[in-house]
Scaffold this motif. Structure first.
Motif, PDB file in Angstrom:
ATOM      1  N   ARG A 293       0.830  -1.208   0.000  1.00 48.86           N
ATOM      2  CA  ARG A 293       0.000   0.000   0.000  1.00 48.86           C
ATOM      3  C   ARG A 293       0.863   1.256   0.000  1.00 48.86           C
ATOM      4  N   ARG A 294       1.902   1.239   0.842  1.00 50.77           N
ATOM      5  CA  ARG A 294       2.795   2.398   0.893  1.00 50.77           C
ATOM      6  C   ARG A 294       3.523   2.591  -0.426  1.00 50.77           C
ATOM      7  N   GLN A 295       3.921   1.491  -1.058  1.00 45.03           N
ATOM      8  CA  GLN A 295       4.621   1.607  -2.330  1.00 45.03           C
ATOM      9  C   GLN A 295       3.689   2.137  -3.413  1.00 45.03           C
ATOM     10  N   GLN A 296       2.443   1.640  -3.387  1.00 50.42           N
ATOM     11  CA  GLN A 296       1.472   2.125  -4.364  1.00 50.42           C
ATOM     12  C   GLN A 296       1.184   3.609  -4.153  1.00 50.42           C
ATOM     13  N   GLU A 297       1.093   3.977  -2.860  1.00 48.91           N
ATOM     14  CA  GLU A 297       0.863   5.392  -2.551  1.00 48.91           C
ATOM     15  C   GLU A 297       2.048   6.236  -3.009  1.00 48.91           C
ATOM     16  N   ALA A 298       3.264   5.717  -2.774  1.00 51.52           N
ATOM     17  CA  ALA A 298       4.447   6.447  -3.229  1.00 51.52           C
ATOM     18  C   ALA A 298       4.488   6.533  -4.744  1.00 51.52           C
ATOM     19  N   ASP A 299       4.096   5.421  -5.394  1.00 52.82           N
ATOM     20  CA  ASP A 299       4.078   5.439  -6.866  1.00 52.82           C
ATOM     21  C   ASP A 299       3.058   6.450  -7.386  1.00 52.82           C
ATOM     22  N   ARG A 300       1.868   6.472  -6.739  1.00 53.51           N
ATOM     23  CA  ARG A 300       0.850   7.452  -7.168  1.00 53.51           C
ATOM     24  C   ARG A 300       1.327   8.875  -6.934  1.00 53.51           C
ATOM     25  N   HIS A 301       1.978   9.064  -5.791  1.00 52.35           N
ATOM     26  CA  HIS A 301       2.488  10.400  -5.476  1.00 52.35           C
ATOM     27  C   HIS A 301       3.531  10.841  -6.502  1.00 52.35           C
ATOM     28  N   GLU A 302       4.436   9.903  -6.836  1.00 46.46           N
ATOM     29  CA  GLU A 302       5.463  10.233  -7.820  1.00 46.46           C
ATOM     30  C   GLU A 302       4.852  10.469  -9.184  1.00 46.46           C
ATOM     31  N   ALA A 303       3.825   9.667  -9.523  1.00 41.30           N
ATOM     32  CA  ALA A 303       3.155   9.856 -10.823  1.00 41.30           C
ATOM     33  C   ALA A 303       2.453  11.215 -10.868  1.00 41.30           C
ATOM     34  N   ASN A 304       1.815  11.592  -9.734  1.00 41.02           N
ATOM     35  CA  ASN A 304       1.150  12.900  -9.683  1.00 41.02           C
ATOM     36  C   ASN A 304       2.164  14.032  -9.799  1.00 41.02           C
ATOM     37  N   ARG A 305       3.327  13.856  -9.122  1.00 40.30           N
ATOM     38  CA  ARG A 305       4.365  14.882  -9.226  1.00 40.30           C
ATOM     39  C   ARG A 305       4.886  14.988 -10.648  1.00 40.30           C
ATOM     40  N   ALA A 306       5.076  13.825 -11.276  1.00 38.92           N
ATOM     41  CA  ALA A 306       5.568  13.854 -12.665  1.00 38.92           C
ATOM     42  C   ALA A 306       4.546  14.514 -13.590  1.00 38.92           C
ATOM     43  N   ALA A 307       3.253  14.187 -13.362  1.00 42.90           N
ATOM     44  CA  ALA A 307       2.200  14.798 -14.186  1.00 42.90           C
ATOM     45  C   ALA A 307       2.129  16.303 -13.935  1.00 42.90           C
ATOM     46  N   LEU A 308       2.308  16.705 -12.662  1.00 44.92           N
ATOM     47  CA  LEU A 308       2.291  18.139 -12.331  1.00 44.92           C
ATOM     48  C   LEU A 308       3.445  18.853 -13.022  1.00 44.92           C
ATOM     49  N   ARG A 309       4.648  18.246 -12.933  1.00 49.53           N
ATOM     50  CA  ARG A 309       5.808  18.882 -13.585  1.00 49.53           C
ATOM     51  C   ARG A 309       5.585  18.982 -15.091  1.00 49.53           C
ATOM     52  N   GLU A 310       4.963  17.951 -15.667  1.00 47.81           N
ATOM     53  CA  GLU A 310       4.706  17.988 -17.115  1.00 47.81           C
ATOM     54  C   GLU A 310       3.728  19.094 -17.460  1.00 47.81           C
ATOM     55  N   ARG A 311       2.649  19.261 -16.652  1.00 52.17           N
ATOM     56  CA  ARG A 311       1.667  20.324 -16.923  1.00 52.17           C
ATOM     57  C   ARG A 311       2.306  21.689 -16.743  1.00 52.17           C
ATOM     58  N   GLN A 312       3.063  21.841 -15.654  1.00 53.05           N
ATOM     59  CA  GLN A 312       3.706  23.142 -15.411  1.00 53.05           C
ATOM     60  C   GLN A 312       4.679  23.490 -16.535  1.00 53.05           C
ATOM     61  N   HIS A 313       5.443  22.489 -16.985  1.00 53.97           N
ATOM     62  CA  HIS A 313       6.400  22.747 -18.064  1.00 53.97           C
ATOM     63  C   HIS A 313       5.675  23.127 -19.347  1.00 53.97           C
ATOM     64  N   TYR A 377      -3.224  29.765 -13.601  1.00 57.58           N
ATOM     65  CA  TYR A 377      -3.363  29.030 -14.858  1.00 57.58           C
ATOM     66  C   TYR A 377      -3.342  27.525 -14.570  1.00 57.58           C
ATOM     67  N   VAL A 378      -4.293  26.815 -15.162  1.00 53.09           N
ATOM     68  CA  VAL A 378      -4.391  25.357 -14.956  1.00 53.09           C
ATOM     69  C   VAL A 378      -4.555  24.685 -16.301  1.00 53.09           C
ATOM     70  N   ALA A 379      -4.442  23.311 -16.280  1.00 50.44           N
ATOM     71  CA  ALA A 379      -4.441  22.568 -17.551  1.00 50.44           C
ATOM     72  C   ALA A 379      -5.755  21.879 -17.857  1.00 50.44           C
ATOM     73  N   SER A 380      -6.726  21.915 -16.927  1.00 53.49           N
ATOM     74  CA  SER A 380      -7.984  21.221 -17.206  1.00 53.49           C
ATOM     75  C   SER A 380      -9.084  21.791 -16.346  1.00 53.49           C
ATOM     76  N   GLU A 381     -10.304  21.521 -16.759  1.00 53.41           N
ATOM     77  CA  GLU A 381     -11.461  21.964 -15.992  1.00 53.41           C
ATOM     78  C   GLU A 381     -11.501  21.293 -14.624  1.00 53.41           C
ATOM     79  N   ARG A 382     -11.097  20.043 -14.592  1.00 52.42           N
ATOM     80  CA  ARG A 382     -11.074  19.319 -13.308  1.00 52.42           C
ATOM     81  C   ARG A 382     -10.102  19.980 -12.329  1.00 52.42           C
ATOM     82  N   GLU A 383      -8.912  20.404 -12.856  1.00 53.62           N
ATOM     83  CA  GLU A 383      -7.933  21.063 -12.000  1.00 53.62           C
ATOM     84  C   GLU A 383      -8.463  22.419 -11.543  1.00 53.62           C
ATOM     85  N   ARG A 384      -9.224  23.087 -12.432  1.00 53.16           N
ATOM     86  CA  ARG A 384      -9.794  24.380 -12.063  1.00 53.16           C
ATOM     87  C   ARG A 384     -10.769  24.234 -10.903  1.00 53.16           C
ATOM     88  N   ARG A 385     -11.647  23.199 -10.981  1.00 50.79           N
ATOM     89  CA  ARG A 385     -12.634  23.020  -9.923  1.00 50.79           C
ATOM     90  C   ARG A 385     -11.958  22.723  -8.584  1.00 50.79           C
TER      91      ARG A 385
END
Length: 416
Positions: A293-313, A377-385
């Motif tokens: 569970r912790r590894q999955q949570e860490a993986d999700r966290h890292e995936a979210n960070r990677a997605a955030l960095r990609e959107r910001q870039h 500035y955001v990348a999607s309507e979901r992020e805006r909400r």
């Protein structure tokens, strides 16, 4: 030198007060004319004698090298006499120098229970004898349903039921191999030593170990006659470690009660170990599940960070172009601006004019106050909400789609 002889119309036993025939020793000792006495082993003629120690026995009139009783030492005769006396004290019948009908064996002392159901041959073997001979003679007794106990003066094979005796002026002591079971329990309230690794160890079921014991010959013979001591394989009363029992090859004379108690301790420990093993297995499964569970949570966290960095870039170059066009000045950017919820701050004239993709969960009251003065500035309507839900009403939020089209700024008016 025999302790029994044929004469007076029967079998004379020199170890009995009445010689077994209701006679006295004076009826045969130094009588004139001599009483005819015959060796039952070799049929040679005998005469009654008394040793310097007062032991009564019979001696051949002439040397008989072919007699199986020839050459017996005084110690041997004393030991046979002591065994016979102990058998009789136990309430059994004792006959000395008894030969089987087919002559396959000859017992120094043959003990017979009062009901005749059991016969035990006692073999006093003070001289060295090859183990193969000992086992062959033991097999001969077994073939006729006769139990046997070998009495040695020094340690010998454990392949046959045997004892080692220590003969002294104080008596005859059985030195080995005798074993007794020593049991104990962990102190009340303390962890059982077998399960110290468990947070909640089970109640101590007891511990046991085999220890040496000593008996005088009379006690030992009486216990054998009462079947209260047996030649037994000693079962391990306690596992070397939980769930594992090391085979025990040690054989000794011990009480059947001890054997049953050792087996009971082992069985209770086996059941307890099975329960403990299941608990350990469940704990291990829960631990492994928590790690996953912790590894999955860490993986999700890292995936979210990677997605955030990609959107910001992706959005940074677009926003910089828009701000440059609107202000006529080239702004500079500050990535991972903690004052603006880890968004990318776009700065003109030393102050932020825009924040790209802040993290909604990190927006508190102070950050929400700071964001009121900039455009988010955001990348999607979901992020805006998600961000609008954490900001003050009136917060300007622009959604830049994948095709780089910007929607008009929308205030965070509480309507998602």
């Amino acid at each position: 030198m025999p302790l029994v002889a044929e004469g007076l119309g029967g079998l004379i036993d020199a170890t009995l007060p009445d010689l077994g025939l209701g006679a006295s020793w004076q009826d045969i000792y130094r009588m004139r004319p001599r009483v005819p006495l015959v060796c039952q082993a070799c049929r040679g003629s005998l005469h009654a004698k008394v040793s310097p120690r007062g032991l009564r026995f019979f001696a051949h009139d002439a040397a008989r090298r072919d007699c199986p009783l020839a050459g017996e030492s005084i110690e041997h005769r004393l030991l046979k006499s002591a065994i016979a006396a102990a058998v009789r004290m136990a309430g059994w019948h004792a006959a000395l120098e008894v030969t089987a009908p087919d002559r396959r064996w000859r017992a120094d002392v043959l003990a017979t229970s009062p009901d005749g159901a059991r016969r035990v041959a006692w073999e006093a073997q003070l001289a060295r004898q090859h183990d193969d001979d000992t086992m062959a003679r033991t097999a001969g007794y077994a073939a006729d349903g006769v139990e046997v106990v070998w009495v040695f003066e020094r340690p010998a094979t454990r392949e046959v039921p045997a004892i080692t005796v220590d003969v002294s002026d104080d008596g005859i002591t059985v030195a080995e191999p005798l074993a007794r079971l020593i049991t104990s329990r962990c102190e009340s309230g303390s962890k059982c030593v077998r399960y110290r690794d468990l947070p909640h160890p089970p109640q101590c079921v007891g511990h046991g170990r085999w220890g040496p014991a000593t008996l005088v010959l009379d006690q030992f013979v009486a216990l054998v006659c009462r079947d209260e001591i047996r030649w037994s394989v000693l079962p391990p009363p306690e596992a070397i470690r939980p769930g594992y029992f090391e085979p025990v090859e040690e054989i000794a004379w011990t009480s059947p009660v001890y054997v049953r108690r050792a087996e009971a301790i082992r069985e209770v420990q086996r059941v307890t170990d099975a329960s403990v093993a299941d608990e350990r297995h469940q704990r291990r499964r829960r631990h492994e599940a928590e790690l996953r569970r912790r590894q999955q949570e860490a993986d999700r966290h890292e995936a979210n960070r990677a997605a955030l960095r990609e959107r910001q870039h992706r959005l940074t170059s677009i926003v910089v172009q828009q701000v440059t066009a609107g202000t006529g000045q080239a702004p500079w950017t500050l990535p991972s601006d903690f004052e603006h919820a880890t968004g990318v701050s776009v700065i003109v004239n030393g102050g932020p004019v825009a924040v790209i993709c802040p993290i909604a969960s990190r927006i508190d009251g102070e950050i929400a106050d700071r964001l009121l003065g900039v455009t988010v500035y955001v990348a999607s309507e979901r992020e805006r909400r998600a961000i609008a839900g954490e900001c003050h009403p009136g917060q300007r939020i622009v959604v830049i789609s994948q095709d780089h089209q910007a929607t008009p700024p929308r205030p965070a008016d509480g309507i998602p």
